[in-house]
Design a protein around this motif. Sequence first.
Motif, PDB file in Angstrom:
ATOM      1  N   PRO A 240      -4.381   9.732   2.558  1.00  0.00           N
ATOM      2  CA  PRO A 240      -3.865  10.483   1.400  1.00  0.00           C
ATOM      3  C   PRO A 240      -3.094  11.757   1.761  1.00  0.00           C
ATOM      4  CG  PRO A 240      -6.106   9.765   0.993  1.00  0.00           C
ATOM      5  CD  PRO A 240      -5.824   9.491   2.444  1.00  0.00           C
ATOM      6  N   GLU A 241      -3.258  12.250   2.992  1.00  0.00           N
ATOM      7  CA  GLU A 241      -2.517  13.447   3.407  1.00  0.00           C
ATOM      8  C   GLU A 241      -1.025  13.163   3.551  1.00  0.00           C
ATOM      9  OE1 GLU A 241      -4.167  15.684   6.704  1.00  0.00           O
ATOM     10  OE2 GLU A 241      -6.181  14.966   6.182  1.00  0.00           O
ATOM     11  N   TRP A 242      -0.653  11.915   3.854  1.00  0.00           N
ATOM     12  CA  TRP A 242       0.769  11.612   4.026  1.00  0.00           C
ATOM     13  C   TRP A 242       1.278  10.531   3.081  1.00  0.00           C
ATOM     14  CZ3 TRP A 242       1.924   6.707   5.762  1.00  0.00           C
ATOM     15  CH2 TRP A 242       0.936   6.029   6.478  1.00  0.00           C
ATOM     16  N   SER A 243       0.392   9.868   2.375  1.00  0.00           N
ATOM     17  CA  SER A 243       0.811   8.879   1.390  1.00  0.00           C
ATOM     18  C   SER A 243       0.301   9.307   0.022  1.00  0.00           C
ATOM     19  CB  SER A 243       0.272   7.488   1.743  1.00  0.00           C
ATOM     20  OG  SER A 243       0.627   6.583   0.713  1.00  0.00           O
ATOM     21  N   ALA A 244       1.209   9.800  -0.801  1.00  0.00           N
ATOM     22  CA  ALA A 244       0.834  10.314  -2.122  1.00  0.00           C
ATOM     23  C   ALA A 244       0.269   9.222  -3.026  1.00  0.00           C
ATOM     24  CB  ALA A 244       2.040  10.970  -2.779  1.00  0.00           C
ATOM     25  N   LEU A 245       0.504   7.964  -2.702  1.00  0.00           N
ATOM     26  CA  LEU A 245       0.015   6.863  -3.532  1.00  0.00           C
ATOM     27  C   LEU A 245      -1.466   6.573  -3.329  1.00  0.00           C
ATOM     28  CD1 LEU A 245       2.891   4.257  -3.038  1.00  0.00           C
ATOM     29  CD2 LEU A 245       2.585   5.868  -4.916  1.00  0.00           C
ATOM     30  N   HIS A 246      -2.025   6.967  -2.207  1.00  0.00           N
ATOM     31  CA  HIS A 246      -3.372   6.510  -1.846  1.00  0.00           C
ATOM     32  C   HIS A 246      -4.443   7.569  -2.081  1.00  0.00           C
ATOM     33  CE1 HIS A 246      -0.725   3.690   0.292  1.00  0.00           C
ATOM     34  NE2 HIS A 246      -1.620   2.842  -0.166  1.00  0.00           N
ATOM     35  N   ARG A 247      -5.587   7.077  -2.592  1.00  0.00           N
ATOM     36  CA  ARG A 247      -6.751   7.917  -2.886  1.00  0.00           C
ATOM     37  C   ARG A 247      -8.017   7.139  -2.524  1.00  0.00           C
ATOM     38  NH1 ARG A 247      -3.132  10.811  -3.704  1.00  0.00           N
ATOM     39  NH2 ARG A 247      -2.402  11.864  -5.542  1.00  0.00           N
TER      40      ARG A 247
ATOM     41  N   ALA B 124     -11.165  -0.190   1.813  1.00  0.00           N
ATOM     42  CA  ALA B 124     -11.014  -0.189   0.356  1.00  0.00           C
ATOM     43  C   ALA B 124     -10.328   1.126  -0.018  1.00  0.00           C
ATOM     44  CB  ALA B 124     -12.370  -0.299  -0.319  1.00  0.00           C
ATOM     45  N   LEU B 125      -9.403   1.050  -0.953  1.00  0.00           N
ATOM     46  CA  LEU B 125      -8.704   2.259  -1.385  1.00  0.00           C
ATOM     47  C   LEU B 125      -8.128   2.051  -2.770  1.00  0.00           C
ATOM     48  CD1 LEU B 125      -5.456   1.517  -1.066  1.00  0.00           C
ATOM     49  CD2 LEU B 125      -5.947   1.941   1.324  1.00  0.00           C
ATOM     50  N   ASP B 126      -7.728   3.146  -3.369  1.00  0.00           N
ATOM     51  CA  ASP B 126      -7.030   3.106  -4.649  1.00  0.00           C
ATOM     52  C   ASP B 126      -5.580   3.494  -4.394  1.00  0.00           C
ATOM     53  OD1 ASP B 126      -9.461   2.595  -5.892  1.00  0.00           O
ATOM     54  OD2 ASP B 126      -9.784   4.685  -6.460  1.00  0.00           O
ATOM     55  N   ALA B 127      -4.657   2.666  -4.872  1.00  0.00           N
ATOM     56  CA  ALA B 127      -3.229   2.988  -4.833  1.00  0.00           C
ATOM     57  C   ALA B 127      -2.837   3.364  -6.256  1.00  0.00           C
ATOM     58  CB  ALA B 127      -2.421   1.797  -4.339  1.00  0.00           C
ATOM     59  N   THR B 128      -2.258   4.544  -6.419  1.00  0.00           N
ATOM     60  CA  THR B 128      -1.926   5.042  -7.751  1.00  0.00           C
ATOM     61  C   THR B 128      -0.416   5.052  -7.955  1.00  0.00           C
ATOM     62  OG1 THR B 128      -1.930   7.321  -6.962  1.00  0.00           O
ATOM     63  CG2 THR B 128      -3.993   6.479  -7.851  1.00  0.00           C
ATOM     64  N   PHE B 129      -0.017   4.570  -9.102  1.00  0.00           N
ATOM     65  CA  PHE B 129       1.384   4.568  -9.518  1.00  0.00           C
ATOM     66  C   PHE B 129       1.405   5.194 -10.900  1.00  0.00           C
ATOM     67  CE2 PHE B 129       0.539   0.947  -6.818  1.00  0.00           C
ATOM     68  CZ  PHE B 129       1.517   1.052  -5.850  1.00  0.00           C
ATOM     69  N   GLY B 130       1.485   6.523 -10.932  1.00  0.00           N
ATOM     70  CA  GLY B 130       1.367   7.220 -12.211  1.00  0.00           C
ATOM     71  C   GLY B 130      -0.026   6.987 -12.767  1.00  0.00           C
ATOM     72  N   PRO B 131      -0.130   6.505 -14.015  1.00  0.00           N
ATOM     73  CA  PRO B 131      -1.448   6.285 -14.610  1.00  0.00           C
ATOM     74  C   PRO B 131      -2.104   4.974 -14.158  1.00  0.00           C
ATOM     75  CG  PRO B 131       0.260   5.725 -16.183  1.00  0.00           C
ATOM     76  CD  PRO B 131       0.961   6.285 -14.963  1.00  0.00           C
ATOM     77  N   ILE B 132      -1.374   4.147 -13.418  1.00  0.00           N
ATOM     78  CA  ILE B 132      -1.908   2.849 -12.986  1.00  0.00           C
ATOM     79  C   ILE B 132      -2.634   3.019 -11.656  1.00  0.00           C
ATOM     80  CG2 ILE B 132      -1.285   0.514 -12.252  1.00  0.00           C
ATOM     81  CD1 ILE B 132       1.194   0.802 -14.085  1.00  0.00           C
ATOM     82  N   VAL B 133      -3.865   2.485 -11.585  1.00  0.00           N
ATOM     83  CA  VAL B 133      -4.649   2.523 -10.350  1.00  0.00           C
ATOM     84  C   VAL B 133      -4.904   1.093  -9.901  1.00  0.00           C
ATOM     85  CG1 VAL B 133      -6.809   3.247  -9.274  1.00  0.00           C
ATOM     86  CG2 VAL B 133      -5.749   4.693 -11.024  1.00  0.00           C
ATOM     87  N   ASP B 134      -4.477   0.782  -8.695  1.00  0.00           N
ATOM     88  CA  ASP B 134      -4.690  -0.529  -8.099  1.00  0.00           C
ATOM     89  C   ASP B 134      -5.802  -0.407  -7.071  1.00  0.00           C
ATOM     90  OD1 ASP B 134      -4.425  -3.183  -7.399  1.00  0.00           O
ATOM     91  OD2 ASP B 134      -2.684  -2.869  -6.113  1.00  0.00           O
ATOM     92  N   ARG B 135      -6.909  -1.068  -7.326  1.00  0.00           N
ATOM     93  CA  ARG B 135      -8.031  -1.061  -6.389  1.00  0.00           C
ATOM     94  C   ARG B 135      -7.804  -2.178  -5.384  1.00  0.00           C
ATOM     95  NH1 ARG B 135     -10.114   2.778  -8.847  1.00  0.00           N
ATOM     96  NH2 ARG B 135     -11.053   2.935 -10.877  1.00  0.00           N
TER      97      ARG B 135
END
Length: 148
Positions: free
Chosen positions: A31-38, A55-66
């Motif tokens: 997450p430090e270098w990829s703003a999409l990942h949490r 396992a990770l969450d990829a975020t695209f605005g309000p959409i969260v892809d687990r």
Amino acid sequence: MASSTRVDVEFRVRAGPEVVMAALTDLRRLPEWSALHRNVRIESTDDQGRPIRVALDATFGPIVDRELIEYGWDGIERVNWNVLRSTYLTIQRGSYTLRPDPDGTQVTMALEIEAKFLAPKLMVRGLQLATSKTASKRFKAFAESYAI
């Protein structure tokens, strides 16, 4: 069914391949270098301590892809990944290939995705290319300051 799209992005990192691969291996810091990942969670590692299932969450605005992603490591030359489970993707395959050069390391990132829903291919490819270029710039800065 949606069709897959692929992008390739090349960039140079002013650090040796050992440092670049160590930075790629440090997925807890993704997450430090990829703003999409949490919420990165390492679920398993290989005998060298490198992440295998993550396992990770990829975020695209309000959409969260687990997502559940499987990684494969080939020395300090290459890492590849494949999504095993995703809310929104049927395919996500990618790789980073490292080649030493006189100024550090030449990195090629390849990413192929296919969404579970229909979306204009041009729109998906544009988003994919924009996020890949942004991530590569942020990764370059991260890797150049990475200490092993």
